[in-house]
Design a protein around this motif. Structure first.
Motif, mmCIF file in Angstrom:
data_model
loop_
_atom_site.group_PDB
_atom_site.id
_atom_site.type_symbol
_atom_site.label_atom_id
_atom_site.label_comp_id
_atom_site.label_asym_id
_atom_site.label_seq_id
_atom_site.Cartn_x
_atom_site.Cartn_y
_atom_site.Cartn_z
ATOM 1 N N ASN A 176 0.949 -1.279 0.014
ATOM 2 C CA ASN A 176 0.005 0.047 -0.097
ATOM 3 C C ASN A 176 0.874 1.100 0.026
ATOM 4 N N LYS A 177 0.967 1.954 -1.168
ATOM 5 C CA LYS A 177 2.016 2.829 -1.322
ATOM 6 C C LYS A 177 1.420 4.155 -0.295
ATOM 7 N N SER A 178 0.287 4.543 -0.161
ATOM 8 C CA SER A 178 -0.080 5.619 0.401
ATOM 9 C C SER A 178 0.258 5.532 1.960
ATOM 10 N N ARG A 179 0.213 4.210 2.535
ATOM 11 C CA ARG A 179 0.886 3.910 3.792
ATOM 12 C C ARG A 179 2.280 4.116 3.978
ATOM 13 N N VAL A 180 2.862 3.675 2.894
ATOM 14 C CA VAL A 180 4.239 3.738 2.697
ATOM 15 C C VAL A 180 4.571 5.253 2.640
ATOM 16 N N THR A 181 4.220 6.087 1.870
ATOM 17 C CA THR A 181 4.494 7.523 2.021
ATOM 18 C C THR A 181 4.299 8.268 3.379
ATOM 19 N N LYS A 182 3.046 7.930 4.086
ATOM 20 C CA LYS A 182 2.828 8.215 5.416
ATOM 21 C C LYS A 182 3.886 7.817 6.493
ATOM 22 N N GLN A 183 4.279 6.655 6.336
ATOM 23 C CA GLN A 183 5.314 6.078 7.364
ATOM 24 C C GLN A 183 6.661 6.753 6.914
ATOM 25 N N LEU A 184 7.089 6.726 5.792
ATOM 26 C CA LEU A 184 8.396 7.296 5.659
ATOM 27 C C LEU A 184 8.493 8.713 5.859
ATOM 28 N N GLY A 185 7.349 9.396 5.774
ATOM 29 C CA GLY A 185 7.263 10.931 5.394
ATOM 30 C C GLY A 185 7.816 11.434 4.107
ATOM 31 N N ILE A 186 7.590 10.905 3.077
ATOM 32 C CA ILE A 186 7.976 11.344 1.831
ATOM 33 C C ILE A 186 6.719 11.526 0.850
ATOM 34 N N PRO A 187 6.821 12.468 -0.112
ATOM 35 C CA PRO A 187 5.675 12.647 -1.089
ATOM 36 C C PRO A 187 5.524 11.439 -1.846
#
Length: 545
Positions: A515-526
């Protein structure tokens, strides 16, 4: 009407970027309104109007032909925001205006308005049109062609950003609506004591029965490797042999020490715990061996130390590898000779204690680093027990999960349980903090969940361990407290950094099930940064699925 020279270059993408006011920092659901505010303030600078509006003309819900008008943003000539207009144009007239593409000037006094208007209508999405509306003072009879052309040029520059912002805001609002609907569905399922999909829990599916479980002095397990450890504990409980228990933090080392003491022939005598890492170096000796009256300032009476208080019983040296090196010699002497000398005393005191020590460190490494005495190591390790980490005995996770859940429910007078997806998440997690971390997560989940069925979304934030433990997973190994990442041998700093970055991305994708949305939220990247790096490192789905 006099005009100032325009400061907007229609083809300038830099101008668009400034108008957007760095929307990356703006919540997606607010992006359209923030952009509209900026655009209207710019229009006030360019046109001498009394009021300026940005409107939406949308199909009415449930209707294929009727439309309704909504105000996204509005400002007065003094740049003050208008929240509720004291008067407005006839809605039917606005619906008609919004049905025509392009810019047009409408003199005052026509049906629906008493003030001159300069309008610009354009399609935003299927069924939705945007309208810029500039309202002039009564008596204004016309505007120049230059001013109309200026508004058209303005629209040409901002049209695509407006459409993008409208789409993002609309989808964001829809996500919020769907989340609310999902919460409602979960509530209904909870009330009926159902699970999504009607599936049984992981614990039920595993089919645990009492004969599968070993319970030894509150230590629960189904693991054959842990059962061997418990067999060793049972054999050692009635001996005086020193025991060294090795294992990661949270594996239950103290629980095994207590089982050895309270299950053996010293069970009626004291059991004292010494936390070697928390004792101040200048207090270790007085804590272990005690002191006599007058030994130092403040020593107003005799005080027995832990060794004297434990006479006939057991001393548990927790994390003995953290003991200051200067104290290790005195401890060794006490263990060898069975005597201690309190501070300020000239006489030895004989004590009969059994010593059980534990460590999360590899003591042989500490010996090589000259921070732990080799002779003390051999004195403590009359028998060595290795406690396997929880990730190496996953069959214990559902068992411990159920045990800790029952305990937390009893303590908090609750009747909560985990959804199937939450249980699966707990089962797949690597548990760097072992059983202690599992107990903490269960307790916090029961405390914080607003519903009786604890959802996966409640669990996920609790599993994001601080520091580099959150990276424990694919390609990482743990040696004591160290995380070891193996990268190809190279002389290039950039190659090493790239390999680490790639592994972080694959681990995060695996952890979040792609889930890329969760990944961006976890890593704090756009999100775009994530896609760029996936392309750069050629990360394929089969690497994390």
């Amino acid at each position: 009407m006099p005009m100032r020279e325009s400061t907007i270059e229609p083809s300038s993408q830099g101008e668009v970027s400034r108008l957007l006011s760095d929307p990356v920092k703006v919540a997606p659901r607010d992006r359209l309104s923030i952009l509209a505010d900026n655009l209207l303030l710019r229009l006030i600078e360019e046109h001498r109007c009394d009021r300026v509006f940005f409107l939406l003309r949308e199909l009415s819900p449930g209707s294929g032909t009727d439309h309704e008008i909504s105000i996204v943003s509005a400002f007065a000539a003094d740049r003050s925001k208008i929240d509720t207009p004291d008067y407005f144009i006839d809605t039917h007239y606005l619906v008609e205006i919004g049905g025509h593409d392009g810019c047009q000037f409408l003199p005052g006094g026509v049906e629906g308005t008493t003030r001159p208007l300069l309008t610009c209508s354009f399609p935003l999405a299927l069924g939705t049109r945007g309208i810029f509306l500039l309202e002039f003072a009564p008596g204004e009879t016309k505007v120049s062609q230059e001013e109309t052309d200026l508004l058209c040029a303005f629209l040409e520059v901002v049209l695509e950003p407006l459409r993008d912002s409208f789409t993002i805001s609309t989808l964001s609002h829809r996500v919020v609506e769907l989340e609310g609907q999902l919460d409602g569905i979960e509530g209904l399922l909870e009330d009926r004591e159902l699970e999504l999909g009607g599936l049984r829990s992981v614990i039920e599916v595993e089919g645990f029965v009492s004969e599968d479980v070993t319970c030894y002095h509150d230590f629960l397990t189904r693991s054959s490797s842990v059962q061997e450890v418990l067999n060793d504990v049972d054999r050692l409980k009635n001996t005086d042999l020193s025991v060294l228990i090795q294992g990661e933090t949270g594996t239950g080392k103290e629980l095994l020490a207590r089982a050895m003491h309270f299950g053996g022939n010293r069970s009626q005598m004291p059991f004292e715990v010494v936390s070697c890492g928390s004792l101040a170096p200048n207090l270790v000796e007085s804590e272990l061996f005690g002191y006599r009256k007058g030994a130092f300032s403040g020593a107003d009476e005799d005080r027995p130390g832990i060794f004297e208080r434990s006479d006939g019983g057991t001393i548990y040296l927790d994390e003995v590898g953290d003991m200051p090196i200067e104290m290790q010699q005195k401890l060794l002497r006490s263990l060898q000779e069975g005597v201690i000398r309190p501070i300020g005393s000239s006489e030895n005191v004989r004590v009969n204690v059994r010593v059980i020590a534990s460590t999360r460190h590899d003591l042989t490494r500490l010996i090589a680093a000259k921070t732990f005495r080799e002779d003390l190591y051999y004195r403590l390790s009359g028998f060595t027990i290795e406690v396997p980490p929880l990730r190496d005995r996953r069959e214990d996770v559902p068992l411990l999960l159920n045990h800790f859940l029952e305990k937390a429910n009893e303590e908090q007078e609750a009747q909560k349980r985990f959804s199937e997806s939450a249980q699966r998440e707990l089962y797949q997690y690597n548990w760097p903090g072992n059983a202690q971390e599992l107990q903490n997560v269960v307790t916090r989940a029961v405390l914080t969940s607003p519903r009786r069925v604890i959802a996966r979304k409640v669990i996920l934030p609790l599993l994001r361990s601080p520091g580099d433990e959150g990276l424990h997973g694919i390609g990482l190994t743990r040696d004591g407290e160290e995380l070891v990442l193996r990268v190809p041998a190279t002389d290039s700093f950039n190659d090493i950094v790239s390999e680490v970055e790639r592994l972080v991305l694959v681990t995060a994708l695996y952890r979040n099930r792609g889930n890329k949305s969760r990944v961006t939220k976890q890593l704090g990247i756009p999100r775009q940064t994530l896609y760029n790096k996936l392309d750069r490192y050629a990360i394929e789905e089969d690497e994390y699925s």
